[in-house]
Design a protein around this motif. Sequence first.
Motif, PDB file in Angstrom:
ATOM      1  N   HIS A  97      48.623  38.287  32.267  1.00 21.75           N
ATOM      2  CA  HIS A  97      49.124  37.034  31.684  1.00 21.75           C
ATOM      3  C   HIS A  97      48.822  35.828  32.582  1.00 21.75           C
ATOM      4  O   HIS A  97      48.595  34.731  32.091  1.00 21.75           O
ATOM      5  CB  HIS A  97      50.642  37.104  31.482  1.00 21.75           C
ATOM      6  N   ALA A  98      48.885  36.038  33.896  1.00 21.60           N
ATOM      7  CA  ALA A  98      48.675  34.929  34.842  1.00 21.60           C
ATOM      8  C   ALA A  98      47.838  35.450  35.999  1.00 21.60           C
ATOM      9  O   ALA A  98      47.937  36.620  36.365  1.00 21.60           O
ATOM     10  CB  ALA A  98      50.026  34.438  35.355  1.00 21.60           C
ATOM     11  N   PRO A  99      46.971  34.616  36.564  1.00 25.41           N
ATOM     12  CA  PRO A  99      46.084  35.092  37.643  1.00 25.41           C
ATOM     13  C   PRO A  99      46.861  35.499  38.899  1.00 25.41           C
ATOM     14  O   PRO A  99      47.951  34.981  39.149  1.00 25.41           O
ATOM     15  CB  PRO A  99      45.187  33.879  37.946  1.00 25.41           C
ATOM     16  N   SER A 100      46.280  36.424  39.643  1.00 27.53           N
ATOM     17  CA  SER A 100      46.847  36.799  40.946  1.00 27.53           C
ATOM     18  C   SER A 100      45.725  37.392  41.788  1.00 27.53           C
ATOM     19  O   SER A 100      44.866  38.115  41.276  1.00 27.53           O
ATOM     20  CB  SER A 100      47.942  37.849  40.776  1.00 27.53           C
ATOM     21  N   GLU A 101      45.754  37.095  43.068  1.00 22.58           N
ATOM     22  CA  GLU A 101      44.723  37.614  43.979  1.00 22.58           C
ATOM     23  C   GLU A 101      45.193  38.862  44.720  1.00 22.58           C
ATOM     24  O   GLU A 101      44.491  39.380  45.566  1.00 22.58           O
ATOM     25  CB  GLU A 101      44.343  36.518  45.004  1.00 22.58           C
ATOM     26  N   THR A 102      46.399  39.341  44.398  1.00 26.64           N
ATOM     27  CA  THR A 102      46.954  40.426  45.232  1.00 26.64           C
ATOM     28  C   THR A 102      46.674  41.811  44.644  1.00 26.64           C
ATOM     29  O   THR A 102      47.200  42.796  45.126  1.00 26.64           O
ATOM     30  CB  THR A 102      48.483  40.265  45.421  1.00 26.64           C
ATOM     31  N   TYR A 103      45.855  41.901  43.584  1.00 26.50           N
ATOM     32  CA  TYR A 103      45.621  43.200  42.947  1.00 26.50           C
ATOM     33  C   TYR A 103      44.138  43.397  42.651  1.00 26.50           C
ATOM     34  O   TYR A 103      43.436  42.479  42.226  1.00 26.50           O
ATOM     35  CB  TYR A 103      46.416  43.295  41.629  1.00 26.50           C
ATOM     36  N   PHE A 104      43.664  44.625  42.873  1.00 17.73           N
ATOM     37  CA  PHE A 104      42.304  45.041  42.493  1.00 17.73           C
ATOM     38  C   PHE A 104      42.423  46.332  41.692  1.00 17.73           C
ATOM     39  O   PHE A 104      43.199  47.207  42.061  1.00 17.73           O
ATOM     40  CB  PHE A 104      41.464  45.285  43.763  1.00 17.73           C
TER      41      PHE A 104
END
Length: 422
Positions: A74-81
Amino acid sequence: MNTHIDQAKRILAVNDRGGYTVPTDRLYPFQWNWDSAFVAMGFALYDIDRAYRELERLVEGQWVDGMIPHIVFHAPSETYFPGPNVWRTEQTIPTSGITQPPVFAIALRKLHEAAGKGAEERILPLYEAALKWHRWWYSARDPDGTGLVALLHPWESGSDNSPAWDIALARVPTDTDTPVVRKDTGHVDADMRPRDEDYRRFIHLVDTYAACGWEPARQWEKASFKVAEVQTSAILLKAGEDLEHLALLFGRTEDAIEIAAFNNRTRKAIMAQWRPELARFVSRDLISGEDVEAATQAGFIPLLSLDLDKQVADALVFEMKAWSKDLKVAFPTTKPGIASWEPKRYWRGPAWAIINWLLIDGLNRNGHADVAEELRRSTIAAIETEGFAEYFDPVTGEGCGGLGFSWTAAAYLWLERGALPA
């Protein structure tokens, strides 16, 4: 007043991202499919509006073909791959390209029962979404009409790195066009997470299916991992029972007939996977044609959706007791003492509150209320001692993985009530 109940509700509030709940902060910053279904059932006990909202937000990510993906970004995040740029699904709302166990319809029935009369207007669109997804399972993941649905990626099981996949996954190449940039091990001890080599195989499969444009028939053809899985099929059957119940309630007679036919086919197919010599059910590797004999919790989940002969139910329970002997927290996701047993590593041994919840429902259904009650108490004691951890080391009882975990909080709210629905 039970302060743990307050804590559980506080965790769900902290992990709320505007109508959907993340499993835990940072480690899992998006909406996960089966997590949200369990969370919705937790909300249903004290905030029915928020429970419906959880499922409505999940359905925002549903594909035109009916699939509800395992992650909705739903919303961007840089903490997950891997993030949306790895999945390349080209959906209006970015999502992953695979699915997860269909707990959704099970949650829907619980919500409907909690809401009481007059809730039809809000539940009907969700019922339609659940039915569409149900049909997708049978067309996309059981094209040969066997009654068992197949997984094309270990992550679809929810039991990501279970020993159940070791043999099938070993055939998947480790080469990948996508740089594997793990984020999980920055949040959680690497000894608790899947190994790097497995991660490369997981991403190889993602690359393969993205190259198929995520088209189910092409994926089925190209898949180097294809397992007809008893845990997912058993959850699908329970979801089918609950969908059939709702269909009849809503006067959808044709839907009910269609769903009942699916249910009958799956019921027979799961029963055919019973192996008395192992005292559990087994999955089938569709590429080798072999049984998946790995000793994992999946072999007991059919308790959830089958009314078993006493002899079979007793054999399952006897085996479950043998696995749980001398453990601080039951129920282990791998049989203790075997070569693949790792009590702290993700799905290779630890006890999970949501797996216990499914098993408790299944034990109650099959006339083993005493064993169900023992497992309920064990789960509650673990949470009250260690907090709302993602999972628990069955030997030491230590809470492991992510902390402040949403589905553990939801499970606690249900289990603490004592009277689990059948």
